[in-house]
Design a protein around this motif. Sequence first.
Motif, PDB file in Angstrom:
ATOM      1  N   GLU A  54       0.851  -1.187   0.000  1.00 42.81           N
ATOM      2  CA  GLU A  54       0.000   0.000   0.000  1.00 42.81           C
ATOM      3  C   GLU A  54       0.891   1.242   0.000  1.00 42.81           C
ATOM      4  O   GLU A  54       1.853   1.334   0.760  1.00 42.81           O
ATOM      5  CB  GLU A  54      -0.873  -0.004   1.249  1.00 42.81           C
ATOM      6  N   THR A  55       0.587   2.199  -0.860  1.00 45.22           N
ATOM      7  CA  THR A  55       1.383   3.417  -0.933  1.00 45.22           C
ATOM      8  C   THR A  55       0.778   4.482  -0.019  1.00 45.22           C
ATOM      9  O   THR A  55      -0.415   4.762  -0.084  1.00 45.22           O
ATOM     10  CB  THR A  55       1.452   3.962  -2.372  1.00 45.22           C
ATOM     11  N   VAL A  56       1.610   5.047   0.823  1.00 42.87           N
ATOM     12  CA  VAL A  56       1.184   6.083   1.752  1.00 42.87           C
ATOM     13  C   VAL A  56       1.863   7.393   1.367  1.00 42.87           C
ATOM     14  O   VAL A  56       3.088   7.460   1.270  1.00 42.87           O
ATOM     15  CB  VAL A  56       1.552   5.710   3.201  1.00 42.87           C
ATOM     16  N   LEU A  62       4.548  -0.851   4.057  1.00 47.68           N
ATOM     17  CA  LEU A  62       3.935   0.247   3.320  1.00 47.68           C
ATOM     18  C   LEU A  62       4.972   0.926   2.426  1.00 47.68           C
ATOM     19  O   LEU A  62       6.115   1.125   2.842  1.00 47.68           O
ATOM     20  CB  LEU A  62       3.363   1.289   4.289  1.00 47.68           C
ATOM     21  N   ASP A 112      -1.571  11.262   3.355  1.00 56.00           N
ATOM     22  CA  ASP A 112      -2.104  10.272   4.300  1.00 56.00           C
ATOM     23  C   ASP A 112      -1.459  10.356   5.673  1.00 56.00           C
ATOM     24  O   ASP A 112      -2.016   9.873   6.662  1.00 56.00           O
ATOM     25  CB  ASP A 112      -1.867   8.851   3.759  1.00 56.00           C
ATOM     26  N   ASN A 140      -8.727   7.448   9.417  1.00 55.40           N
ATOM     27  CA  ASN A 140      -7.830   6.359   9.036  1.00 55.40           C
ATOM     28  C   ASN A 140      -7.196   5.684  10.249  1.00 55.40           C
ATOM     29  O   ASN A 140      -5.965   5.662  10.404  1.00 55.40           O
ATOM     30  CB  ASN A 140      -6.738   6.902   8.108  1.00 55.40           C
ATOM     31  N   LEU A 182      -4.359   2.978   9.650  1.00 51.42           N
ATOM     32  CA  LEU A 182      -2.991   3.443   9.402  1.00 51.42           C
ATOM     33  C   LEU A 182      -2.326   3.822  10.719  1.00 51.42           C
ATOM     34  O   LEU A 182      -1.145   3.523  10.927  1.00 51.42           O
ATOM     35  CB  LEU A 182      -3.008   4.642   8.450  1.00 51.42           C
TER      36      LEU A 182
END
Length: 248
Positions: free
Chosen positions: A25-27, A65, A87, A219, A222
Amino acid sequence: MRLKTLAAAITALAIGAVAPAFAAETVKVGVTTTGVPFTFVDTSSQKPTGAMVDLAQAIGAEAGLATEFEVVAFSALIPSLTTGKIDLISAGMLATDKRREVVDFSAPVYTYGEAMFVPADEPANYTLDDLKGATIGAQVGTTFADALNARGTFGEVKLYDSIADIMRDVKLGRIKAGFGDKPIVAYQIAQNPGIGLRLVDGYQPLKAGDVALAVSKENPGLLEKVNAAIAKLKESGELAKIFAKYGL
Protein backbone atom coordinates in the motif's frame (compact mmCIF):
# COMPACT_ATOMS: atom_id res chain seq x y z
CA MET A 1 -5.43 -31.09 -23.59
CA ARG A 2 -8.52 -28.99 -23.17
CA LEU A 3 -8.63 -29.86 -19.47
CA LYS A 4 -4.96 -28.86 -19.04
CA THR A 5 -5.53 -25.61 -20.89
CA LEU A 6 -8.60 -24.87 -18.78
CA ALA A 7 -6.70 -25.64 -15.58
CA ALA A 8 -3.85 -23.37 -16.63
CA ALA A 9 -6.28 -20.58 -17.41
CA ILE A 10 -7.99 -20.94 -14.03
CA THR A 11 -4.61 -20.89 -12.28
CA ALA A 12 -3.57 -17.75 -14.15
CA LEU A 13 -6.81 -16.02 -13.25
CA ALA A 14 -6.44 -17.03 -9.63
CA ILE A 15 -2.90 -15.63 -9.49
CA GLY A 16 -4.02 -12.44 -11.16
CA ALA A 17 -6.84 -12.02 -8.69
CA VAL A 18 -4.60 -12.58 -5.68
CA ALA A 19 -1.55 -10.57 -6.81
CA PRO A 20 -2.90 -7.08 -6.00
CA ALA A 21 -3.43 -8.11 -2.38
CA PHE A 22 0.35 -8.53 -2.03
CA ALA A 23 1.20 -5.15 -3.54
CA ALA A 24 2.48 -2.72 -0.90
CA GLU A 25 0.00 0.00 0.00
CA THR A 26 1.38 3.42 -0.93
CA VAL A 27 1.18 6.08 1.75
CA LYS A 28 1.62 9.74 0.82
CA VAL A 29 3.75 11.37 3.50
CA GLY A 30 3.67 15.14 3.95
CA VAL A 31 6.98 16.80 4.86
CA THR A 32 8.23 20.38 4.94
CA THR A 33 11.55 21.67 3.63
CA THR A 34 12.02 24.26 6.39
CA GLY A 35 12.60 21.89 9.32
CA VAL A 36 16.31 21.00 9.22
CA PRO A 37 17.28 18.48 10.56
CA PHE A 38 13.79 16.97 10.86
CA THR A 39 12.83 17.48 7.21
CA PHE A 40 14.63 19.30 4.39
CA VAL A 41 15.66 18.91 0.76
CA ASP A 42 19.03 17.36 -0.09
CA THR A 43 20.61 19.87 -2.49
CA SER A 44 22.52 17.16 -4.34
CA SER A 45 19.51 14.92 -5.04
CA GLN A 46 16.71 17.49 -4.68
CA LYS A 47 14.82 14.90 -2.63
CA PRO A 48 13.32 15.23 0.86
CA THR A 49 15.60 14.01 3.63
CA GLY A 50 16.05 14.38 7.39
CA ALA A 51 15.26 12.48 10.58
CA MET A 52 11.48 12.39 10.06
CA VAL A 53 11.90 11.31 6.44
CA ASP A 54 14.17 8.44 7.51
CA LEU A 55 11.70 7.57 10.26
CA ALA A 56 8.74 7.48 7.85
CA GLN A 57 10.72 5.19 5.55
CA ALA A 58 11.63 2.92 8.48
CA ILE A 59 7.99 2.80 9.60
CA GLY A 60 6.91 1.99 6.06
CA ALA A 61 9.45 -0.83 5.80
CA GLU A 62 8.36 -2.23 9.17
CA ALA A 63 4.64 -2.00 8.31
CA GLY A 64 4.90 -3.17 4.69
CA LEU A 65 3.93 0.25 3.32
CA ALA A 66 5.45 2.06 0.35
CA THR A 67 6.20 5.71 1.19
CA GLU A 68 5.78 8.56 -1.27
CA PHE A 69 6.82 12.02 -0.05
CA GLU A 70 4.98 15.26 -0.75
CA VAL A 71 6.62 18.60 0.08
CA VAL A 72 4.09 20.87 1.83
CA ALA A 73 4.43 24.19 3.69
CA PHE A 74 4.30 23.63 7.46
CA SER A 75 1.10 25.64 7.88
CA ALA A 76 -0.58 23.56 5.14
CA LEU A 77 0.33 20.12 6.49
CA ILE A 78 -2.81 19.55 8.58
CA PRO A 79 -5.20 20.97 5.93
CA SER A 80 -3.54 18.68 3.36
CA LEU A 81 -4.07 15.72 5.68
CA THR A 82 -7.71 16.45 6.47
CA THR A 83 -8.57 16.97 2.79
CA GLY A 84 -6.96 13.70 1.73
CA LYS A 85 -4.07 15.16 -0.27
CA ILE A 86 -1.66 13.27 1.99
CA ASP A 87 -2.10 10.27 4.30
CA LEU A 88 0.53 10.93 6.95
CA ILE A 89 2.47 13.88 8.37
CA SER A 90 6.08 13.19 9.36
CA ALA A 91 7.66 16.51 10.38
CA GLY A 92 8.92 18.32 13.48
CA MET A 93 5.30 18.81 14.57
CA LEU A 94 4.28 18.83 18.23
CA ALA A 95 1.22 16.82 19.25
CA THR A 96 -0.97 19.45 20.91
CA ASP A 97 -4.51 19.29 22.26
CA LYS A 98 -5.65 21.83 19.65
CA ARG A 99 -4.24 19.73 16.81
CA ARG A 100 -5.71 16.57 18.31
CA GLU A 101 -9.14 18.07 17.71
CA VAL A 102 -8.68 17.61 13.95
CA VAL A 103 -6.07 14.84 13.54
CA ASP A 104 -4.85 11.77 15.39
CA PHE A 105 -1.24 11.50 16.56
CA SER A 106 1.02 8.50 16.86
CA ALA A 107 3.04 7.58 19.92
CA PRO A 108 5.68 10.29 20.65
CA VAL A 109 9.02 9.94 18.87
CA TYR A 110 10.95 13.01 20.13
CA THR A 111 10.57 15.85 22.67
CA TYR A 112 11.69 19.50 22.39
CA GLY A 113 10.75 23.17 22.91
CA GLU A 114 11.46 26.49 21.24
CA ALA A 115 14.65 28.57 21.41
CA MET A 116 15.25 32.33 21.33
CA PHE A 117 17.99 33.59 19.01
CA VAL A 118 19.62 36.99 18.50
CA PRO A 119 22.50 38.48 16.48
CA ALA A 120 25.86 36.93 17.36
CA ASP A 121 27.25 40.34 18.39
CA GLU A 122 24.35 41.02 20.77
CA PRO A 123 25.79 40.29 24.25
CA ALA A 124 22.52 40.34 26.21
CA ASN A 125 20.78 37.09 27.09
CA TYR A 126 17.27 38.46 27.02
CA THR A 127 14.33 37.18 29.00
CA LEU A 128 10.82 37.57 27.62
CA ASP A 129 10.26 40.45 30.03
CA ASP A 130 13.29 42.25 28.56
CA LEU A 131 11.54 42.22 25.16
CA LYS A 132 8.45 44.11 26.34
CA GLY A 133 7.25 46.36 23.52
CA ALA A 134 9.75 44.91 21.02
CA THR A 135 9.04 43.30 17.65
CA ILE A 136 9.90 39.61 17.60
CA GLY A 137 9.45 36.82 15.05
CA ALA A 138 8.09 33.28 15.11
CA GLN A 139 7.03 30.70 12.55
CA VAL A 140 3.37 30.65 11.58
CA GLY A 141 1.44 27.61 12.73
CA THR A 142 3.72 26.78 15.67
CA THR A 143 2.47 26.33 19.23
CA PHE A 144 4.90 28.85 20.68
CA ALA A 145 3.82 31.56 18.20
CA ASP A 146 0.38 31.35 19.81
CA ALA A 147 1.91 31.37 23.30
CA LEU A 148 4.03 34.45 22.54
CA ASN A 149 1.00 36.28 21.16
CA ALA A 150 -1.03 35.33 24.20
CA ARG A 151 1.43 37.11 26.51
CA GLY A 152 0.36 40.44 25.03
CA THR A 153 3.61 42.14 26.07
CA PHE A 154 5.35 42.51 22.71
CA GLY A 155 5.02 45.38 20.28
CA GLU A 156 4.40 42.81 17.54
CA VAL A 157 4.83 39.10 16.99
CA LYS A 158 5.62 38.87 13.28
CA LEU A 159 4.76 35.53 11.74
CA TYR A 160 6.98 33.99 9.09
CA ASP A 161 6.65 31.02 6.76
CA SER A 162 10.13 29.70 7.56
CA ILE A 163 12.84 29.88 10.22
CA ALA A 164 15.27 31.01 7.50
CA ASP A 165 13.16 34.15 7.00
CA ILE A 166 13.16 34.87 10.74
CA MET A 167 16.94 34.42 10.88
CA ARG A 168 17.40 36.89 8.03
CA ASP A 169 15.36 39.59 9.75
CA VAL A 170 17.07 39.05 13.12
CA LYS A 171 20.47 39.40 11.48
CA LEU A 172 19.38 42.54 9.61
CA GLY A 173 17.98 44.08 12.80
CA ARG A 174 14.41 44.20 11.53
CA ILE A 175 13.23 42.33 14.63
CA LYS A 176 14.75 42.19 18.13
CA ALA A 177 14.76 38.40 18.52
CA GLY A 178 13.54 35.28 16.79
CA PHE A 179 11.91 32.12 18.08
CA GLY A 180 12.06 28.70 16.47
CA ASP A 181 12.17 24.98 17.17
CA LYS A 182 15.34 24.52 19.22
CA PRO A 183 16.74 21.47 17.40
CA ILE A 184 16.23 23.17 14.03
CA VAL A 185 17.74 26.51 15.07
CA ALA A 186 20.66 24.88 16.91
CA TYR A 187 21.45 22.66 13.91
CA GLN A 188 21.43 25.54 11.44
CA ILE A 189 23.65 27.74 13.62
CA ALA A 190 26.08 24.86 14.22
CA GLN A 191 26.25 23.99 10.52
CA ASN A 192 26.73 27.64 9.46
CA PRO A 193 29.28 29.32 11.77
CA GLY A 194 29.14 32.51 9.69
CA ILE A 195 25.37 32.88 9.96
CA GLY A 196 25.78 35.71 12.49
CA LEU A 197 23.31 34.39 15.06
CA ARG A 198 23.43 32.69 18.44
CA LEU A 199 21.05 31.01 20.85
CA VAL A 200 20.13 32.97 23.98
CA ASP A 201 21.66 31.18 26.95
CA GLY A 202 19.31 30.24 29.76
CA TYR A 203 16.09 30.70 27.79
CA GLN A 204 13.31 28.49 29.14
CA PRO A 205 10.79 27.36 26.47
CA LEU A 206 7.18 28.42 26.81
CA LYS A 207 6.09 25.31 24.98
CA ALA A 208 7.88 21.98 25.15
CA GLY A 209 6.15 18.97 23.74
CA ASP A 210 6.27 15.67 21.93
CA VAL A 211 6.89 15.24 18.23
CA ALA A 212 4.61 12.63 16.68
CA LEU A 213 3.36 11.60 13.26
CA ALA A 214 -0.21 12.56 12.35
CA VAL A 215 -2.94 10.71 10.48
CA SER A 216 -6.51 11.51 9.57
CA LYS A 217 -9.19 10.65 12.11
CA GLU A 218 -10.80 8.73 9.27
CA ASN A 219 -7.83 6.36 9.04
CA PRO A 220 -7.47 4.46 12.35
CA GLY A 221 -6.02 1.45 10.54
CA LEU A 222 -2.99 3.44 9.40
CA LEU A 223 -2.50 4.84 12.91
CA GLU A 224 -2.46 1.30 14.30
CA LYS A 225 0.21 0.25 11.78
CA VAL A 226 2.33 3.34 12.47
CA ASN A 227 2.20 2.84 16.25
CA ALA A 228 3.09 -0.85 15.95
CA ALA A 229 6.09 0.05 13.77
CA ILE A 230 7.23 2.79 16.16
CA ALA A 231 7.10 0.37 19.09
CA LYS A 232 9.34 -2.07 17.22
CA LEU A 233 11.77 0.67 16.16
CA LYS A 234 12.04 1.88 19.77
CA GLU A 235 12.61 -1.64 21.07
CA SER A 236 15.33 -2.38 18.51
CA GLY A 237 17.10 0.94 19.11
CA GLU A 238 16.65 1.97 15.49
CA LEU A 239 14.54 5.01 16.45
CA ALA A 240 17.35 6.45 18.58
CA LYS A 241 19.88 5.78 15.80
CA ILE A 242 17.77 7.69 13.26
CA PHE A 243 17.67 10.83 15.42
CA ALA A 244 21.32 10.51 16.49
CA LYS A 245 22.33 10.51 12.80
CA TYR A 246 21.10 14.13 12.60
CA GLY A 247 22.52 15.27 15.93
CA LEU A 248 19.19 15.08 17.76
